[in-house]
Design a protein around this motif. Structure first.
Motif, PDB file in Angstrom:
ATOM      1  N   GLN A 219     -25.897 -14.402   1.505  1.00  0.00           N
ATOM      2  CA  GLN A 219     -26.030 -14.269   2.948  1.00  0.00           C
ATOM      3  C   GLN A 219     -25.486 -15.530   3.607  1.00  0.00           C
ATOM      4  O   GLN A 219     -26.107 -16.589   3.516  1.00  0.00           O
ATOM      5  CB  GLN A 219     -27.493 -14.060   3.348  1.00  0.00           C
ATOM      6  N   PRO A 220     -24.319 -15.451   4.246  1.00  0.00           N
ATOM      7  CA  PRO A 220     -23.772 -16.643   4.901  1.00  0.00           C
ATOM      8  C   PRO A 220     -24.510 -16.966   6.196  1.00  0.00           C
ATOM      9  O   PRO A 220     -25.024 -16.074   6.874  1.00  0.00           O
ATOM     10  CB  PRO A 220     -22.321 -16.244   5.175  1.00  0.00           C
ATOM     11  N   SER A 221     -24.556 -18.228   6.514  1.00  0.00           N
ATOM     12  CA  SER A 221     -25.142 -18.643   7.782  1.00  0.00           C
ATOM     13  C   SER A 221     -24.145 -18.419   8.910  1.00  0.00           C
ATOM     14  O   SER A 221     -22.931 -18.404   8.689  1.00  0.00           O
ATOM     15  CB  SER A 221     -25.519 -20.128   7.727  1.00  0.00           C
TER      16      SER A 221
ATOM     17  N   PHE B 227     -29.758 -21.300   6.430  1.00  0.00           N
ATOM     18  CA  PHE B 227     -28.972 -21.675   5.262  1.00  0.00           C
ATOM     19  C   PHE B 227     -27.998 -20.555   4.892  1.00  0.00           C
ATOM     20  O   PHE B 227     -28.221 -19.388   5.208  1.00  0.00           O
ATOM     21  CB  PHE B 227     -29.885 -21.912   4.052  1.00  0.00           C
ATOM     22  N   SER B 228     -26.930 -20.924   4.192  1.00  0.00           N
ATOM     23  CA  SER B 228     -26.115 -19.940   3.475  1.00  0.00           C
ATOM     24  C   SER B 228     -26.730 -19.843   2.085  1.00  0.00           C
ATOM     25  O   SER B 228     -26.806 -20.845   1.366  1.00  0.00           O
ATOM     26  CB  SER B 228     -24.661 -20.402   3.386  1.00  0.00           C
ATOM     27  N   VAL B 229     -27.182 -18.649   1.695  1.00  0.00           N
ATOM     28  CA  VAL B 229     -28.046 -18.522   0.515  1.00  0.00           C
ATOM     29  C   VAL B 229     -27.445 -17.575  -0.522  1.00  0.00           C
ATOM     30  O   VAL B 229     -26.949 -16.498  -0.179  1.00  0.00           O
ATOM     31  CB  VAL B 229     -29.449 -18.022   0.916  1.00  0.00           C
ATOM     32  N   LEU B 230     -27.533 -18.006  -1.772  1.00  0.00           N
ATOM     33  CA  LEU B 230     -27.048 -17.202  -2.895  1.00  0.00           C
ATOM     34  C   LEU B 230     -28.137 -17.064  -3.940  1.00  0.00           C
ATOM     35  O   LEU B 230     -28.772 -18.056  -4.325  1.00  0.00           O
ATOM     36  CB  LEU B 230     -25.827 -17.877  -3.533  1.00  0.00           C
ATOM     37  N   ARG B 231     -28.383 -15.842  -4.373  1.00  0.00           N
ATOM     38  CA  ARG B 231     -29.169 -15.603  -5.570  1.00  0.00           C
ATOM     39  C   ARG B 231     -28.288 -14.774  -6.496  1.00  0.00           C
ATOM     40  O   ARG B 231     -27.430 -14.012  -6.021  1.00  0.00           O
ATOM     41  CB  ARG B 231     -30.493 -14.907  -5.272  1.00  0.00           C
ATOM     42  N   PHE B 232     -28.463 -14.915  -7.790  1.00  0.00           N
ATOM     43  CA  PHE B 232     -27.556 -14.219  -8.708  1.00  0.00           C
ATOM     44  C   PHE B 232     -28.257 -13.960 -10.027  1.00  0.00           C
ATOM     45  O   PHE B 232     -29.294 -14.552 -10.339  1.00  0.00           O
ATOM     46  CB  PHE B 232     -26.277 -15.048  -8.930  1.00  0.00           C
ATOM     47  N   ASN B 233     -27.668 -13.080 -10.813  1.00  0.00           N
ATOM     48  CA  ASN B 233     -28.168 -12.791 -12.150  1.00  0.00           C
ATOM     49  C   ASN B 233     -27.484 -13.700 -13.168  1.00  0.00           C
ATOM     50  O   ASN B 233     -26.251 -13.789 -13.201  1.00  0.00           O
ATOM     51  CB  ASN B 233     -27.901 -11.331 -12.528  1.00  0.00           C
TER      52      ASN B 233
ATOM     53  N   GLN C  11     -20.084 -23.519  -2.581  1.00  0.00           N
ATOM     54  CA  GLN C  11     -19.405 -24.613  -1.896  1.00  0.00           C
ATOM     55  C   GLN C  11     -17.967 -24.241  -1.536  1.00  0.00           C
ATOM     56  O   GLN C  11     -17.452 -24.667  -0.504  1.00  0.00           O
ATOM     57  CB  GLN C  11     -19.434 -25.870  -2.763  1.00  0.00           C
ATOM     58  N   SER C  12     -17.325 -23.421  -2.381  1.00  0.00           N
ATOM     59  CA  SER C  12     -15.941 -23.035  -2.096  1.00  0.00           C
ATOM     60  C   SER C  12     -15.835 -22.170  -0.847  1.00  0.00           C
ATOM     61  O   SER C  12     -14.816 -22.209  -0.150  1.00  0.00           O
ATOM     62  CB  SER C  12     -15.341 -22.294  -3.301  1.00  0.00           C
ATOM     63  N   VAL C  13     -16.875 -21.373  -0.575  1.00  0.00           N
ATOM     64  CA  VAL C  13     -16.850 -20.537   0.626  1.00  0.00           C
ATOM     65  C   VAL C  13     -17.559 -21.216   1.796  1.00  0.00           C
ATOM     66  O   VAL C  13     -17.595 -20.662   2.898  1.00  0.00           O
ATOM     67  CB  VAL C  13     -17.470 -19.146   0.350  1.00  0.00           C
ATOM     68  N   ASN C  14     -18.118 -22.395   1.556  1.00  0.00           N
ATOM     69  CA  ASN C  14     -18.761 -23.191   2.610  1.00  0.00           C
ATOM     70  C   ASN C  14     -18.287 -24.647   2.510  1.00  0.00           C
ATOM     71  O   ASN C  14     -19.081 -25.558   2.255  1.00  0.00           O
ATOM     72  CB  ASN C  14     -20.286 -23.146   2.470  1.00  0.00           C
ATOM     73  N   PRO C  15     -16.987 -24.888   2.681  1.00  0.00           N
ATOM     74  CA  PRO C  15     -16.463 -26.238   2.471  1.00  0.00           C
ATOM     75  C   PRO C  15     -17.032 -27.286   3.416  1.00  0.00           C
ATOM     76  O   PRO C  15     -16.961 -28.489   3.118  1.00  0.00           O
ATOM     77  CB  PRO C  15     -14.956 -26.062   2.672  1.00  0.00           C
ATOM     78  N   ASP C  16     -17.607 -26.836   4.524  1.00  0.00           N
ATOM     79  CA  ASP C  16     -18.178 -27.782   5.490  1.00  0.00           C
ATOM     80  C   ASP C  16     -19.680 -27.981   5.322  1.00  0.00           C
ATOM     81  O   ASP C  16     -20.304 -28.683   6.120  1.00  0.00           O
ATOM     82  CB  ASP C  16     -17.901 -27.307   6.923  1.00  0.00           C
ATOM     83  N   ALA C  17     -20.253 -27.373   4.310  1.00  0.00           N
ATOM     84  CA  ALA C  17     -21.704 -27.488   4.104  1.00  0.00           C
ATOM     85  C   ALA C  17     -22.086 -28.950   3.913  1.00  0.00           C
ATOM     86  O   ALA C  17     -21.472 -29.667   3.120  1.00  0.00           O
ATOM     87  CB  ALA C  17     -22.135 -26.666   2.899  1.00  0.00           C
ATOM     88  N   ARG C  18     -23.128 -29.365   4.610  1.00  0.00           N
ATOM     89  CA  ARG C  18     -23.499 -30.785   4.586  1.00  0.00           C
ATOM     90  C   ARG C  18     -24.458 -31.131   3.448  1.00  0.00           C
ATOM     91  O   ARG C  18     -24.608 -32.303   3.107  1.00  0.00           O
ATOM     92  CB  ARG C  18     -24.115 -31.185   5.924  1.00  0.00           C
ATOM     93  N   SER C  19     -25.114 -30.145   2.891  1.00  0.00           N
ATOM     94  CA  SER C  19     -26.086 -30.436   1.840  1.00  0.00           C
ATOM     95  C   SER C  19     -26.423 -29.164   1.086  1.00  0.00           C
ATOM     96  O   SER C  19     -25.945 -28.076   1.426  1.00  0.00           O
ATOM     97  CB  SER C  19     -27.368 -31.041   2.430  1.00  0.00           C
ATOM     98  N   CYS C  20     -27.274 -29.309   0.081  1.00  0.00           N
ATOM     99  CA  CYS C  20     -27.666 -28.164  -0.738  1.00  0.00           C
ATOM    100  C   CYS C  20     -29.107 -28.320  -1.195  1.00  0.00           C
ATOM    101  O   CYS C  20     -29.580 -29.438  -1.433  1.00  0.00           O
ATOM    102  CB  CYS C  20     -26.747 -28.051  -1.949  1.00  0.00           C
ATOM    103  N   TRP C  21     -29.778 -27.177  -1.337  1.00  0.00           N
ATOM    104  CA  TRP C  21     -31.104 -27.110  -1.936  1.00  0.00           C
ATOM    105  C   TRP C  21     -31.047 -26.172  -3.129  1.00  0.00           C
ATOM    106  O   TRP C  21     -30.219 -25.257  -3.179  1.00  0.00           O
ATOM    107  CB  TRP C  21     -32.123 -26.568  -0.923  1.00  0.00           C
ATOM    108  N   ILE C  22     -31.940 -26.408  -4.077  1.00  0.00           N
ATOM    109  CA  ILE C  22     -32.058 -25.530  -5.240  1.00  0.00           C
ATOM    110  C   ILE C  22     -33.504 -25.064  -5.347  1.00  0.00           C
ATOM    111  O   ILE C  22     -34.438 -25.839  -5.142  1.00  0.00           O
ATOM    112  CB  ILE C  22     -31.612 -26.256  -6.530  1.00  0.00           C
TER     113      ILE C  22
END
Length: 254
Positions: free
Chosen positions: A18-20, A58-64, A93-104
């Motif tokens: 889900q992109p922001s 956030f732009s959020v990814l969940r995956f298998n 990150q490749s689809v959000n090159p301007d993202a300022r940070s990340c959470w896990i």
């Protein structure tokens, strides 16, 4: 909630992304429980974590992980799954090159993988670890922990007892400027059966302090139900018998 397929080290990986709407929004990656015991990206806790980050912009990814659902490859006892998580972050990150940070964020086995990724990627500034299995997996690599975050456990967790993760926290919380918090959900087992709403309230309070509250509109809307096809897939996965001698992580009693 668009389905995405991206390249992983062992083949394609299946996810939901889900992109922001905001340029430069932070990224969140959510990791599921053990693949061999019913863990999938459709796990209820994973889904709720995913949606909570979405509601915070956030732009959020969940995956298998490899070998789960439509993701290619086979279970690799953590090493390959860590590579999968790194590939997921690379893709986000490749689809959000301007993202300022990340959470896990990770649940059980996913918490162990997430904390290893945290040690390797300095751009990860925060973490949520749910039901970390410190009795089963080695967390000694967190010495010291490079980012602040939250560990959450159930008081009745018999799969991964609270005292084990407390020992880890005591060892890693000494880094200057890093604050490791720990919350215990009273009466909850490893799967937070009947306690997911309480769990998410605790996570929400922490994220309110760290990244700010949800939008007013989002705060008044509960997470949507898992789409029926995903619920069916999750139920089918969690119904698989656990291999002998191993705890069931997908569903069941803690």
């Amino acid at each position: 909630m668009p389905e995405v397929i991206f390249a992983g080290p062992a083949g394609r990986l299946e996810g939901r992304y889900q992109p922001s709407k905001k340029k430069g929004a932070p990224i969140a990656i959510v990791l599921h429980p053990h693949p061999q015991f019913g863990g999938t990206m459709n796990n209820q806790i994973v889904y709720n974590l995913y949606y909570d980050f979405v509601q915070r912009g956030f732009s959020v990814l969940r995956f298998n992980f490899r070998g789960v659902g439509r993701s290619q490859g086979a279970f690799d006892h953590g090493a390959g799954e860590l590579s999968d998580a790194a590939a997921a972050l690379d893709w986000a990150q490749s689809v959000n090159p301007d993202a300022r940070s990340c959470w896990i964020a990770g649940v059980s086995f996913g918490a162990w993988i997430g904390m290893q990724l945290l040690m390797r990627r300095p751009e990860i500034e925060g973490f949520i670890s749910i039901g970390a299995m410190a009795n089963r997996y080695d967390f000694s690599f967190l010495a010291p922990c490079p980012s602040s975050g939250l560990f959450v456990h159930g008081s009745e967790d018999r799969v991964a007892p609270v005292k084990e993760v407390m020992a880890v926290i005591e060892k890693v919380k000494t880094q200057k400027g890093i604050q490791i918090e720990h919350a215990v959900i009273d009466g909850a087992n490893h799967f937070f059966d009947g306690k997911i709403e309480t769990l998410m309230e605790e996570v929400g309070l922490y994220l309110d302090r760290r990244v700010g509250p949800k939008t007013e509109e989002a705060a008044n809307q509960p997470p949507p139900a898992v789409p029926s096809e995903e619920a069916e897939a999750a139920a089918a996965a969690s119904a698989l018998p656990a291999p002998a001698g191993e705890p069931e992580e997908g569903r069941g009693e803690g």
